[in-house]
Design an enzyme around this catalytic site. Structure first.
Site, PDB file in Angstrom:
ATOM      1  N   ASN A   9      47.539  38.600  42.529  1.00  0.00           N
ATOM      2  CA  ASN A   9      47.987  37.471  43.131  1.00  0.00           C
ATOM      3  C   ASN A   9      46.783  36.470  42.751  1.00  0.00           C
ATOM      4  OD1 ASN A   9      48.228  35.638  45.116  1.00  0.00           O
ATOM      5  ND2 ASN A   9      47.479  36.696  46.778  1.00  0.00           N
ATOM      6  N   LYS A  11      46.878  33.381  43.642  1.00  0.00           N
ATOM      7  CA  LYS A  11      46.400  32.055  44.566  1.00  0.00           C
ATOM      8  C   LYS A  11      46.772  30.910  43.721  1.00  0.00           C
ATOM      9  CE  LYS A  11      44.228  35.823  46.875  1.00  0.00           C
ATOM     10  NZ  LYS A  11      43.005  36.138  48.321  1.00  0.00           N
ATOM     11  N   HIS A  98      51.815  36.488  53.178  1.00  0.00           N
ATOM     12  CA  HIS A  98      50.295  36.660  52.784  1.00  0.00           C
ATOM     13  C   HIS A  98      49.586  36.171  53.966  1.00  0.00           C
ATOM     14  CE1 HIS A  98      46.366  36.319  51.052  1.00  0.00           C
ATOM     15  NE2 HIS A  98      46.671  37.281  50.231  1.00  0.00           N
ATOM     16  N   GLU A 100      46.829  34.504  54.047  1.00  0.00           N
ATOM     17  CA  GLU A 100      46.752  32.836  54.008  1.00  0.00           C
ATOM     18  C   GLU A 100      47.932  32.122  54.327  1.00  0.00           C
ATOM     19  OE1 GLU A 100      44.921  33.537  49.892  1.00  0.00           O
ATOM     20  OE2 GLU A 100      43.624  34.568  50.541  1.00  0.00           O
ATOM     21  N   GLU A 170      46.969  44.408  53.605  1.00  0.00           N
ATOM     22  CA  GLU A 170      46.012  43.824  53.453  1.00  0.00           C
ATOM     23  C   GLU A 170      45.001  43.329  54.501  1.00  0.00           C
ATOM     24  OE1 GLU A 170      46.360  41.595  49.414  1.00  0.00           O
ATOM     25  OE2 GLU A 170      47.109  40.297  50.873  1.00  0.00           O
ATOM     26  N   GLY A 176      38.806  38.852  49.994  1.00  0.00           N
ATOM     27  CA  GLY A 176      37.912  37.930  49.290  1.00  0.00           C
ATOM     28  C   GLY A 176      36.568  38.119  49.850  1.00  0.00           C
ATOM     29  N   SER A 216      39.949  43.193  48.274  1.00  0.00           N
ATOM     30  CA  SER A 216      38.573  43.396  47.521  1.00  0.00           C
ATOM     31  C   SER A 216      38.939  44.921  46.664  1.00  0.00           C
ATOM     32  CB  SER A 216      37.430  43.529  48.449  1.00  0.00           C
ATOM     33  OG  SER A 216      37.167  42.258  49.138  1.00  0.00           O
TER      34      SER A 216
HETATM   35  P1  PGA Z   1      41.015  39.847  46.923  1.00  0.00           P
HETATM   36  O1  PGA Z   1      42.347  39.103  47.624  1.00  0.00           O
HETATM   37  O2  PGA Z   1      41.361  41.023  46.059  1.00  0.00           O
HETATM   38  O3  PGA Z   1      40.439  38.616  46.207  1.00  0.00           O
HETATM   39  O4  PGA Z   1      40.311  40.412  47.975  1.00  0.00           O
HETATM   40  C1  PGA Z   1      43.634  39.988  47.996  1.00  0.00           C
HETATM   41  C2  PGA Z   1      44.751  39.246  48.131  1.00  0.00           C
HETATM   42  O5  PGA Z   1      44.642  38.127  48.902  1.00  0.00           O
HETATM   43  O6  PGA Z   1      45.950  39.426  47.783  1.00  0.00           O
END
Ligand code: PGA
Length: 254
Positions: A9, A11, A98, A100, A170, A176, A216
């Protein structure tokens, strides 16, 4: 046997050239090292979809995904993109819900269940994200929270439709942050999600649905996370932006 999925992903990262070069290099390395045992999905910004599809078109182990779609098929929604438009690029998957999007764009369950419907109507595979915040986990409400997200987002689907869906667990506190859920924590929730699917549909259907872990995932923890019986791969953010990191995670999924 559920084939594992490694979905990157991106982003809001990579311009057009950077993105297409990245896909080219990753595909080249996958083929050279014969690491075609997992499905690899690039979830790119909209601008990369069409060219990305051209890069992976002939490869049955690679696919291109969008990161979001609108809940309507067309209309006066300036700046939005419909699932039908995504499908018209040849992309085959779309992330829905997601954290976010839920957090910064206030997406709610009603909208998300409609987005899932739009994807399915267009034969796009939705990658439906669920997960709890730290507050919810500390209050021991994560099971009910995740169950509600699953019920509200997916349980209106028929037996046939649910099998088109990929679920991604998630935990928001792991995204992140560099703090991943432990393999045991991930397995617990994945098993719980699969049980909920079994209860609503049946064991055979639940046994076929891929449940990805995200938050992560890095080269140094991917193998252990992916070795859990109900973890069918990962949704990778930060570590999907560098070819070397992403390749290590693809290797861990073979
Ligand atoms: P990350 O993000 O691997 O940077 O923690 C995962 C995601 O948001 O899909």
């Amino acid at each position: 046997m559920r084939t594992k999925i490694v979905a990157g992903n991106w982003k809001m990262n990579k311009n057009l050239k950077e993105g297409i070069d990245f896909i080219k290099e990753t595909v080249h390395q996958i083929i050279t090292a014969d690491l075609t045992g997992a499905e690899v999905i690039f979830a790119t910004p909209f601008i990369h979809l069409r060219k990305g599809v051209k890069e992976v078109k002939k490869l049955n182990f690679c696919a291109i995904a969008a990161q979001n779609c609108h809940w309507e098929n067309s209309g006066a929604y300036t700046g939005e993109i419909a699932a039908s438009m995504i499908a018209s690029t040849g992309a085959t998957h779309c992330i829905v819900g997601h954290s976010e999007r839920r957090q910064y764009f206030n997406e709610n369950s009603e909208q998300l269940s409609k987005k899932i419907n739009q994807c399915l109507e267009q034969e796009l595979t939705p990658i439906y994200c669920v997960g709890e915040t730290l507050d919810i986990r500390e209050a021991h409400r994560h099971y009910t929270h995740i169950e509600l997200q699953i019920v509200e987002g997916l349980f209106h689907l028929s037996e046939e439709q649910i099998q088109q869906v990929v679920v991604a667990y998630e935990p928001v506190w792991a995204i992140g942050t560099g703090v991943n859920a432990s393999p045991q924590q991930a397995q617990e929730i994945h098993a719980f999600i699969r049980k909920a699917l079994e209860h609503q549909y049946n064991a055979d259907i639940a046994g076929r649905i891929r449940i990805l872990y995200g938050g992560s995932v890095k080269p140094n923890n991917a193998a252990e996370l992916f070795s859990q019986p109900d973890v069918d791969g990962g949704l990778i953010g930060g570590a999907s932006l560098q070819v070397d990191d992403f390749m290590s995670i693809i290797r861990a999924a073979q």
